[in-house]
Structure formats: C-alpha cells, structure tokens
Design an enzyme around this catalytic site. Sequence first.
Site, PDB file in Angstrom:
ATOM      1  N   GLU A  82      -7.055  25.568 -17.061  1.00 43.96           N
ATOM      2  CA  GLU A  82      -7.685  26.194 -15.902  1.00 43.96           C
ATOM      3  C   GLU A  82      -6.985  25.728 -14.622  1.00 43.96           C
ATOM      4  O   GLU A  82      -6.611  26.528 -13.772  1.00 43.96           O
ATOM      5  CB  GLU A  82      -9.164  25.808 -15.859  1.00 43.96           C
ATOM      6  CG  GLU A  82      -9.912  26.357 -14.658  1.00 43.96           C
ATOM      7  CD  GLU A  82     -11.313  25.799 -14.546  1.00 43.96           C
ATOM      8  OE1 GLU A  82     -12.129  26.399 -13.827  1.00 43.96           O
ATOM      9  OE2 GLU A  82     -11.614  24.757 -15.164  1.00 43.96           O
ATOM     10  N   HIS A  83      -6.823  24.425 -14.491  1.00 48.25           N
ATOM     11  CA  HIS A  83      -6.132  23.831 -13.344  1.00 48.25           C
ATOM     12  C   HIS A  83      -4.956  23.018 -13.856  1.00 48.25           C
ATOM     13  O   HIS A  83      -5.130  22.193 -14.757  1.00 48.25           O
ATOM     14  CB  HIS A  83      -7.056  22.894 -12.560  1.00 48.25           C
ATOM     15  CG  HIS A  83      -8.369  23.492 -12.197  1.00 48.25           C
ATOM     16  ND1 HIS A  83      -9.559  23.135 -12.825  1.00 48.25           N
ATOM     17  CD2 HIS A  83      -8.692  24.437 -11.293  1.00 48.25           C
ATOM     18  CE1 HIS A  83     -10.553  23.818 -12.295  1.00 48.25           C
ATOM     19  NE2 HIS A  83     -10.061  24.634 -11.374  1.00 48.25           N
ATOM     20  N   HIS A 105      -4.844  71.050 -27.052  1.00 49.44           N
ATOM     21  CA  HIS A 105      -3.992  70.328 -26.109  1.00 49.44           C
ATOM     22  C   HIS A 105      -2.732  71.140 -25.819  1.00 49.44           C
ATOM     23  O   HIS A 105      -2.330  71.324 -24.664  1.00 49.44           O
ATOM     24  CB  HIS A 105      -3.581  68.965 -26.677  1.00 49.44           C
ATOM     25  CG  HIS A 105      -4.618  67.898 -26.527  1.00 49.44           C
ATOM     26  ND1 HIS A 105      -5.851  67.972 -27.110  1.00 49.44           N
ATOM     27  CD2 HIS A 105      -4.584  66.713 -25.857  1.00 49.44           C
ATOM     28  CE1 HIS A 105      -6.544  66.885 -26.824  1.00 49.44           C
ATOM     29  NE2 HIS A 105      -5.793  66.099 -26.048  1.00 49.44           N
ATOM     30  N   HIS A 144     -18.486  17.644 -13.536  1.00 45.15           N
ATOM     31  CA  HIS A 144     -19.257  18.883 -13.426  1.00 45.15           C
ATOM     32  C   HIS A 144     -20.576  18.838 -14.176  1.00 45.15           C
ATOM     33  O   HIS A 144     -21.536  19.489 -13.778  1.00 45.15           O
ATOM     34  CB  HIS A 144     -18.415  20.081 -13.885  1.00 45.15           C
ATOM     35  CG  HIS A 144     -17.576  20.655 -12.790  1.00 45.15           C
ATOM     36  ND1 HIS A 144     -18.102  21.324 -11.720  1.00 45.15           N
ATOM     37  CD2 HIS A 144     -16.235  20.638 -12.599  1.00 45.15           C
ATOM     38  CE1 HIS A 144     -17.134  21.709 -10.905  1.00 45.15           C
ATOM     39  NE2 HIS A 144     -15.995  21.297 -11.409  1.00 45.15           N
TER      40      HIS A 144
END
Length: 429
Positions: free
Chosen positions: A327-328, A420, A261
């Site tokens: 990641e993978h 409330h 990459h």
Amino acid sequence: MDIIRLADGGYEAKLAPLMNRSAFDADIDRSVAEILAAVRSCGDAALSEYASRFDHVTLTPVQFQVTADEIAAAAGLIDDATRAAVDVACRQVTVFSRERLPKAWQFSPRAGVMLGEQFAPMDRVGCYVPGGTAPLISTVVHTVALAAAAGVKDIVVVTPPGKDGRVNPALLYACKVAGATEVYRLGGVYAVAALAYGTATIPKVEKIVGPGNAYVTAAKRQLYGEVALDLVAGPSEIMIIADDSADARYIAADMLSQAEHGSGREQAVLLSTNAALLPAVAAELKRQSATLSRAACVEAVLAKGVFLIEVADLAAAAALASRYAPEHLELMTRDAEALAGRITAAGAIFLGPWTPEPVGDFVAGPSHVLPTGGAGRYFSGLTVEHFFRRMSLVRYDRAALLAELPHIRQFALCEGLDAHGNSAAIRAE
C-alpha cells in the site's frame, strides 16, 4: 517480529507467506453476507439493530442523518490548529485533483471517422470513513474533496458514531470544508450495505469509495455490481527499502505509524541491503513503541505483522517490493528516484528520508485511499477520475462506413449475428 537473513535456510520459503497474503477471510465473508442480506430485506430496521449491536448506540431512522446544525456547530468545537490542518489538507488535495480532471477529446484516425471520449461526473457517491477508536478525519478529505473536485452532485459520508451517538466534530468540520452534502452516523458493514441497496431513509448511491477494516473490505467486494467500487483497501501496510544511508530511527517510526491503526492485521516490512540495519531497527521498534499512546494496538502488529528482511541488492529489493505490491512504499536510499523507476506495483511511493508516509496520509495531495493485501498488482489508488463516467464517441460518414462495410459484414457472418450485418449493409442500398 521476524528477521529474515540471506544466510538463513529456506529464505524463499520464509518469504512466501508474506508475498501470498490475502485481504480476504472466509469466516469474515460469511458473517458479512448475513448483515448485507438483513439490510437488503429489512432496511432501516436492520440499520437500527446493527447500530445498537456494533456501535452501542440507539438510533431511530430519523436520527441517522447528522443535522445541518450539528455540522455548522462543529467548527466551534475544535481548535484553530485543527481547523487550519483540515483547511490546508483539503486545499492541497483539491489542487492535486484538479490537475487530473479528465477532458473530452476527439481525433480523426482515418478519413470520415471521428473517435474520442467525453466525461460526466457521477450523480451520487458514498464515502466510507472509518471511526471508532481513531476517527479518520483525513479520510474525509481524501475521498470527499476528490468527489467535489469532480463535480459530483450528492456526496454522502457514512461514519460510525461514538457511544454518545455523536460524530467527531473535527470529522464533521472536514465534511463541511471538503464538500459533503449528507452525513450519516452509521458505520461498518451495515452502513456500506445501506449505501449500496438504499433504504427508506438513505437513497442508494452509484459508487462507494474509502478504506475500511477487513469486514468493510469484504462487504465492498460482495457488493460489487450493486454499485461501483474504488478498490480493495483493507488493513494498512507499509514497506520500506533502505540501504546503509538510512536512519534506523526514521524507519522504525514510519513502520509504527501504520502499525497503530488498531485492527492488528496491519503489516510493516523492511527490505535492506545493510544486514546491520535489521537489529538496529528491531531495537528502535521496541523502544519507540513503548512510548506510544496506542501501544496495545501496536503490540499485536509487532508480534505477527513486522518483517525485517535482508536483500542482496536494490534490484532484488525492487523485485520483492513489486511482488508484494505494498500500500505504502518508502525508498530510503541514495538514489530513490532511480529505484522508484524499477517498482512496478505499489499504491504510493515516498522518495527519500524527508518524505515519511504520513505526509501522504494527511497533506501531500494524492489520495491516501490505496490498495492493500497485494491488490496493488491490479488496482490503483483513488483519484478524481474514479468519480467520472467515461463515454466513448464514434462518428462515421457514409464513405467511411462503406469502406469498412466488408469487415463489418464478415464479423457478423463469423459470429452468426445477421442483424448486426444488416444494420450496416442496409445503409449501402
């Protein structure tokens, strides 16, 4: 390249740096903060300056956006095979995404009460697409096509141009096919900042998705709250679990697919029960890397980002993989499906020897935008659901409100929130 064997002294200590890696760098954070601040205060002027400094292209604000004519012409500038690949990938990613479209639902858990959820697509999202030496055409498909399937009205792509100021024509063709509505020739941190803050030329988006280098990852993290984000997706990484049925050639080829990459920060890790496989893979990595066109990029990763690790058994491998949260994750084992059931953290799992990671990068269907740096322990990969707003639905009738009024009043009392309690109690008068 490190080979770590069970018999080595300090086995766990050698694994520690790998398991405790971080997607963040303090020096990067500081330089990113300066760019973000400049874009926020100076807008388009800062974008022009940074386009010149980082992408070596002179752009005026009117030139930021890629024109409709440029996008239309892109199809004629690429070959039939590239168009076909983009078309197939876009179709298959869209088909997968449509299976995951959230649907409104309601139910009645007790008398007089209806609960449920409804969903609406976001109006404007930004997709960051890395460019430079490797324009990631597939990332357009794996971000834009999901947003389009969700029904997002404005889908904005930012991507760095070449030195001639042009965007890769195949990338532009992918933008058109996938459904992008705007494309800007801007990259890196300054492009992400423009999406988050907005400028006179580029309207602000509601969410930013897409992978990037360490600088883009740092920018997204610092912009959290200005816009919504998908996940932390920095430099790529792959882990492979292999037994003695695995082929060293396949393993090396798959590890190199992520090493190329180009940032030099990528990681490729092998966990194997077969000690003899480690040197075989090491030899294949050296042999195959020498034949690659991006050998220089790969060398940096082979030097410091490749780890070949012997494990006692597949149970130990699954435990290590879940700690690493890759990641993978490829499972090259005899019963990959059974092993997958033991994995608790990974971006994507690829089962068996015929499922190399690049099928996920390109054509399989699930998005390839996945968490890195161990973030898979608390983030999941990009899906079509990321492009929706979820709204819970609550309806009570009078009887149901009165039945639960004592509990509402008690919570209000405990928390010191009189109004409330009164807002419910007044309906009982």
